[in-house]
Write a protein that holds these residues in place. Structure first.
Motif, mmCIF file in Angstrom:
data_model
loop_
_atom_site.group_PDB
_atom_site.id
_atom_site.type_symbol
_atom_site.label_atom_id
_atom_site.label_comp_id
_atom_site.label_asym_id
_atom_site.label_seq_id
_atom_site.Cartn_x
_atom_site.Cartn_y
_atom_site.Cartn_z
ATOM 1 N N ASN A 21 -4.567 -0.630 -2.868
ATOM 2 C CA ASN A 21 -4.480 0.988 -2.766
ATOM 3 C C ASN A 21 -5.485 1.257 -3.231
ATOM 4 N N THR A 71 0.888 -0.763 -0.383
ATOM 5 C CA THR A 71 0.335 -0.013 0.644
ATOM 6 C C THR A 71 0.891 1.083 -0.168
ATOM 7 N N LYS A 72 0.680 2.052 -1.220
ATOM 8 C CA LYS A 72 1.670 3.357 -0.793
ATOM 9 C C LYS A 72 1.013 4.185 -0.144
ATOM 10 N N GLN A 73 0.248 4.541 0.045
ATOM 11 C CA GLN A 73 -0.906 5.958 0.030
ATOM 12 C C GLN A 73 -1.342 5.409 1.505
ATOM 13 N N HIS A 102 -5.415 4.124 5.427
ATOM 14 C CA HIS A 102 -6.264 3.308 4.046
ATOM 15 C C HIS A 102 -7.310 2.288 5.286
#
Ligand SMILES: NC(=O)c1ccc[n+]([C@@H]2O[C@H](COP(=O)([O-])OP(=O)(O)OC[C@H]3O[C@@H](n4cnc5c(N)ncnc54)[C@H](OP(=O)(O)O)[C@@H]3O)[C@@H](O)[C@H]2O)c1
Length: 335
Positions: free
Chosen positions: A99, A60-62, A65
Motif C-alpha cells: 500500500n 493492495t487495497k487502493q 497503485h
C-alpha cells in the motif's frame, strides 16, 4: 525537486474488478511522505507483485497503485541522519509495493528504517537478482541450519522449484553442500533444475503420491515449501525424525490439510518464514551472508533483465505459474 517527473508502472481499476497496467509519468510530489528519497536502479518481480498488479486486494487495497516490493538504488535526499545522498541501499518488504508506492518506479520515498545499506560484496544488480525471493530462500536455509539440519542429515525437498524462491534455494543449498530434491510442475525444466544443483527432480504428481495417508515413508531431512496446500501437507508427512519443514509460500493454496502424526510420532518441526517484516537484527546478517560466504556463483544464470515496458507479460506469466527463475527490472532502461 518535487516537480521532477519520472516513469513508473501504474495499475488502475478500469471497470469493477478489471485491472490494467500502464507505464506512466509521475511527479515526486505524488510519492508518499517519507524520510528518504531513493533513485531506483533495479527492482525485481515477486509473486506478491504479480498479485498486486492484477488487483489482489489482499495485497493492495487502493488503486491506482505502483507495485514493487523490492528496490535497489541510490539515496537522493534524506530527512534522517542515518542516510546520506549517494549511499547505495536496498529496500525489500515492509509495506513497499503493497500500500506504499513501490519499486516498479524510478523513485521511491520510504521510512529510513526500511533501508539496508548495500553490502560491499554485492552489486546493486545482484541484490535484485536475489531480491525478496533470495532473501526468503536464505531465511529458509537459516531456519534449517538453526534447527540442526546439516548436509549429513539427508535430502532437502524444495517445492515450486523453478520459481524465484525455489531456484535460489536450490543453488544456495547446493553451494552449502546439501543434497536437494526439486519438485516441479514443468516437465521441460528437469535439465535446468539439474544444472542448478538439484540431485533429483520429482514431478508434482509424484511428490503428491500417498497424500491421503496419515504418514508416509520418511524421506526428507528438511523441506523448503513455497506452494502450501496438499504439497506442504504431503511433505510434512514424509519428513524424517526431527526434520524441519519451512513454509514460506502459498503459490498453490493457503490451506494446510494435515494431521498431528508427523509431529507427535516423528517430532517434525514446522517453521513459518516471513520476510516482509523480518526484524533488522535478523535481516542484516542474512544480507551479509548472501554477500559473503553464501554468495554462490552463476546468480545471473537464473535472472533476466527487463524494462518497465516489458513487465506486463512477466506478470501474466507469473500468475499462470509459467515463469522460471528471477525477473529483474532495469529502471534506467538499459535492458
Ligand atoms: N513468506 C514470505 O516472506 C515470502 C517471500 C517470498 C515469496 N513468498 C511466497 O512464496 C511463493 C513463491 O514465491 P516466488 O517469488 O518464488 O514465486 P514464483 O517465482 O511465481 O514461483 C512459484 C512456483 O510455484 C510453483 N507453482 C505455481 N503454481 C503452482 C500450483 N498451483 N501448484 C504447485 N506449484 C505451483 C511453480 O513452480 P514449478 O512449476 O517448478 O512447480 C512456480 O514457478 C509465493 O506464494 C510467494 O508469495 C513468501
Amino acid at each position: 525537486m518535487e516537480d521532477v517527473t519520472f516513469s513508473a508502472l501504474v495499475v488502475f481499476e478500469e471497470t469493477t474488478h478489471q485491472f490494467k497496467r500502464t507505464v506512466s509519468q509521475k511527479k515526486l510530489n505524488q510519492l508518499p511522505p517519507g524520510d528518504v528519497l531513493v533513485k531506483v536502479e533495479y527492482s525485481s518481480l515477486n509473486y506478491k507483485d504479480a498479485l498486486s498488479a492484477t488487483g489482489n486486494r489482499g495485497v493492495t487495497k487502493q488503486y491506482p497503485h505502483t507495485p514493487g516490493i523490492d528496490a535497489a538504488g541510490t539515496v537522493v535526499h534524506s530527512l534522517d541522519p542515518r542516510w546520506t545522498p549517494g549511499e547505495q541501499v536496498i529496500c525489500t518488504g515492509y509495506d513497499l509495493g503493497m500500500n506504499t508506492s513501490g519499486g516498479f518506479s524510478q523513485y521511491i520515498r520510504v521510512p529510513a528504517g526500511w533501508l539496508v545499506k548495500k553490502p560491499s560484496g554485492l552489486s546493486l544488480l545482484e541484490t535484485m537478482q536475489l531480491g525478496t525471493a533470495g532473501f526468503t530462500a536464505a531465511l529458509c536455509v537459516s531456519a534449517l541450519q538453526n534447527n540442526g539440519v546439516t548436509p549429513s542429515n539427508g535430502s532437502i525437498l524444495v517445492t515450486g522449484a523453478t520459481g524465484g524462491v525455489g531456484t535460489i534455494a536450490l543453488m544456495l543449498l547446493h553451494h552449502l553442500g546439501y543434497q536437494t530434491v526439486a519438485v516441479t510442475g514443468k516437465k521441460s525444466a528437469h535439465a535446468f533444475l539439474g544444472s542448478l544443483g538439484a540431485s533429483t527432480i520429482l514431478d508434482r504428481e509424484a511428490a503428491l503420491a500417498g497424500q491421503d495417508k496419515p504418514l508416509l515413508t520418511a524421506r526428507w531431512a528438511g523441506v523448503i515449501d513455497t506452494v502450501g496446500g496438499d504439497m506442504l501437507a504431503t511433505a510434512v508427512k514424509a519428513t524424517d525424525y526431527d526434520g524441519v519443514v519451512t513454509s514460506c509460500g502459498n503459490a498453490a493454496s493457503g490451506d494446510l490439510p494435515l494431521n498431528v502424526y508427523p509431529f507427535i510420532l516423528r517430532g517434525v518441526h514446522l517453521v513459518g518464514i516471513y520476510s516482509a517484516n523480518c526484524p533488522m537484527a535478523r535481516r542484516l546478517p542474512v544480507w551479509n551472508k548472501l554477500a559473503g560466504g553464501w554468495k554462490f556463483p552463476e546468480l545471473a544464470r537464473i535472472s533476466r533483465l527487463v524494462t518497465l515496458n516489458q513487465i506486463e507479460e512477466e506478470i501474466l506469466a507469473m500468475i499462470a505459474g509459467k515463469t522460471q527463475g528471477r525477473c529483474v527490472i532495469d529502471l534506467e532502461g538499459k535492458a
